[in-house]
Design an enzyme around this catalytic site. Structure first.
Site, PDB file in Angstrom:
ATOM      1  N   ILE A 101      22.194  55.599  28.059  1.00  0.00           N
ATOM      2  CA  ILE A 101      22.984  54.553  28.709  1.00  0.00           C
ATOM      3  C   ILE A 101      22.217  53.790  29.771  1.00  0.00           C
ATOM      4  O   ILE A 101      22.714  52.791  30.308  1.00  0.00           O
ATOM      5  CB  ILE A 101      24.284  55.124  29.324  1.00  0.00           C
ATOM      6  CG1 ILE A 101      23.981  56.230  30.337  1.00  0.00           C
ATOM      7  CG2 ILE A 101      25.211  55.621  28.231  1.00  0.00           C
ATOM      8  CD1 ILE A 101      25.224  56.782  31.027  1.00  0.00           C
ATOM      9  N   GLY A 102      21.008  54.214  30.097  1.00  0.00           N
ATOM     10  CA  GLY A 102      20.255  53.484  31.099  1.00  0.00           C
ATOM     11  C   GLY A 102      18.822  53.961  31.185  1.00  0.00           C
ATOM     12  O   GLY A 102      18.500  55.098  30.828  1.00  0.00           O
ATOM     13  N   GLY A 104      15.036  53.107  33.666  1.00  0.00           N
ATOM     14  CA  GLY A 104      14.425  52.386  34.767  1.00  0.00           C
ATOM     15  C   GLY A 104      13.213  53.150  35.255  1.00  0.00           C
ATOM     16  O   GLY A 104      12.753  54.103  34.609  1.00  0.00           O
ATOM     17  N   GLY A 105      12.696  52.748  36.410  1.00  0.00           N
ATOM     18  CA  GLY A 105      11.512  53.392  36.945  1.00  0.00           C
ATOM     19  C   GLY A 105      11.714  54.867  37.218  1.00  0.00           C
ATOM     20  O   GLY A 105      10.781  55.660  37.098  1.00  0.00           O
ATOM     21  N   VAL A 109      18.839  57.804  31.678  1.00  0.00           N
ATOM     22  CA  VAL A 109      20.186  58.326  31.901  1.00  0.00           C
ATOM     23  C   VAL A 109      20.900  58.403  30.556  1.00  0.00           C
ATOM     24  O   VAL A 109      20.949  57.422  29.811  1.00  0.00           O
ATOM     25  CB  VAL A 109      20.996  57.444  32.869  1.00  0.00           C
ATOM     26  CG1 VAL A 109      22.361  58.086  33.138  1.00  0.00           C
ATOM     27  CG2 VAL A 109      20.244  57.243  34.183  1.00  0.00           C
ATOM     28  N   LYS A 124      20.741  62.347  34.314  1.00  0.00           N
ATOM     29  CA  LYS A 124      19.528  61.577  34.599  1.00  0.00           C
ATOM     30  C   LYS A 124      18.324  62.498  34.507  1.00  0.00           C
ATOM     31  O   LYS A 124      18.258  63.531  35.193  1.00  0.00           O
ATOM     32  CB  LYS A 124      19.600  60.925  35.977  1.00  0.00           C
ATOM     33  CG  LYS A 124      18.281  60.291  36.417  1.00  0.00           C
ATOM     34  CD  LYS A 124      18.446  59.357  37.603  1.00  0.00           C
ATOM     35  CE  LYS A 124      18.984  58.024  37.163  1.00  0.00           C
ATOM     36  NZ  LYS A 124      18.868  56.988  38.217  1.00  0.00           N
ATOM     37  N   ASP A 221      18.065  53.016  48.965  1.00  0.00           N
ATOM     38  CA  ASP A 221      17.759  52.204  47.786  1.00  0.00           C
ATOM     39  C   ASP A 221      19.027  51.531  47.241  1.00  0.00           C
ATOM     40  O   ASP A 221      19.209  51.424  46.033  1.00  0.00           O
ATOM     41  CB  ASP A 221      17.102  53.056  46.705  1.00  0.00           C
ATOM     42  CG  ASP A 221      16.375  52.197  45.666  1.00  0.00           C
ATOM     43  OD1 ASP A 221      15.826  51.146  46.043  1.00  0.00           O
ATOM     44  OD2 ASP A 221      16.359  52.583  44.491  1.00  0.00           O
TER      45      ASP A 221
END
Length: 348
Positions: A101-102, A104-105, A109, A124, A221
């Site tokens: 579902i995701g 990134g750096g 996920v 994650k 963040d």
């Protein structure tokens, strides 16, 4: 796993390399679990020759071409390595992987469903690149120290953490699955948010951060991709407390362009100068930047960005001043989320 580690260097133009590109392209396109990660050039460039023509237009030299390939292929390698790991297979005895579902750096996920409870969870899996030496026991120890703090967070606008551990040599966090859109997606689909709804969202976010700050947890963040929303007026902040990853990302953000630069608009200037700094006021800066973005559809940038708020119909001047105070220099910034909530209440 090694069969996916190939050299796509255009400088290698032998006939065997043409066949190798086509073979590995076929392997990548055959794996359903990485469908979302497959770069466009792999889908479009059917032969090595087509790829060579494409990448010559993208980068003028070998180093640039290599960087493009590495950025595109590394996420694929991480997913395949994770799926082949014994610990991952053990994890999947109790949980069924539903989808990626995701990404990134920080890593990937996934949405999992507990096989007996039939409940969804988000998991994650962190990328090795964000703990400097993937096998550094001190950094992994710090990861779990900070993870323990997250279990103390009990707030309706903070994603709940249920579990943490290691799959292979990669740490993971199992958490509440929230079916919604992040702020970037929300703005892309529906446009900027009207002042009343934006204030409602921000009160929820500030309340969540007040709860975290009182427990000694600073996010550091906060950005649109870390704010989730769903009907009706449900909000969540995600990615709390992973200081070691935040620091490494902020270090890289000082030299990167593109997505890193955009993310930098939400990061307080003092934190970019010193990524190891832990100060709740850095989160207040980010909250102000998020509020500005919700209202305008763009991040705060330039020397007179606050003036853009004056053109928004129905936005009280008191809200503009509250946002200005959030985005001020550290010494004159709103000092706490408690004070910010008071300002927002008085401005309503």
């Amino acid at each position: 796993m090694n069969n996916l580690r190939w050299d796509l260097s255009p400088e290698r133009t032998g006939s065997s390399d043409f066949k190798e590109y086509e073979r590995l392209r076929k392997v990548i396109l055959s794996l359903p679990s990485i469908e979302k990660l497959v770069p466009r050039f792999v889908k479009v460039c059917r032969t090595h020759d087509e790829f060579w023509t494409w990448i010559k237009n993208e980068a003028p030299d070998y180093a640039g071409r290599r960087a493009i390939i590495t950025e595109a292929i590394n996420p694929i390698l991480e997913v395949v390595e994770y799926e082949q790991d014994n610990d991952a297979l053990e994890f999947q005895r109790n949980y069924e992987e539903k989808e990626l579902i995701g990404k990134g750096g920080f890593g990937m996920v996934y949405r999992f469903e507990h096989k007996l409870l039939k409940l969804p969870f988000a998991v994650k899996i962190f990328a090795p690149a964000f703990y400097k030496a993937g096998e550094d026991s001190k950094e992994l120890e710090r990861f779990f120290q900070e993870s323990r703090m997250l279990f103390a967070l009990e707030h309706p606008n903070i994603i709940k953490i249920y579990d943490a551990g290691i799959i292979g040599k990669r740490p993971f966090i199992r958490m509440e699955y929230f079916d919604g859109l992040n702020l970037n997606e929300l703005l892309s689909r529906h446009g900027r948010i009207n002042p009343i709804k934006a204030a409602t969202m921000m009160k929820a976010m500030v309340s969540a951060m007040e709860h975290a700050h009182k427990r000694g947890i600073v996010h550091r963040d906060l950005k649109p991709s870390n704010v989730m929303a769903a009907p009706v007026e449900k909000f969540r902040i995600i990615d709390f407390g992973m200081g070691i990853f935040v620091e490494n990302e902020l270090y890289s953000r000082l030299t990167k362009t593109g997505e890193g630069t955009v993310s930098g608009y939400y990061t307080a200037p003092e934190l970019l100068e010193n990524p190891k700094m832990v100060d709740p006021r850095s989160d207040i800066y980010s909250l102000g930047a998020l509020w500005f973005t919700a209202l305008t559809g763009r991040p705060p940038a330039g020397t007179s960005f606050i003036d853009q708020l004056k053109d928004i119909d129905g936005l009280p001047g008191t809200h503009i001043e509250t946002i200005r105070s959030c985005l001020s220099d550290l010494s004159s910034r709103t000092k706490s989320c408690t004070e910010l909530l008071r300002q927002m209440a008085e401005a309503s």
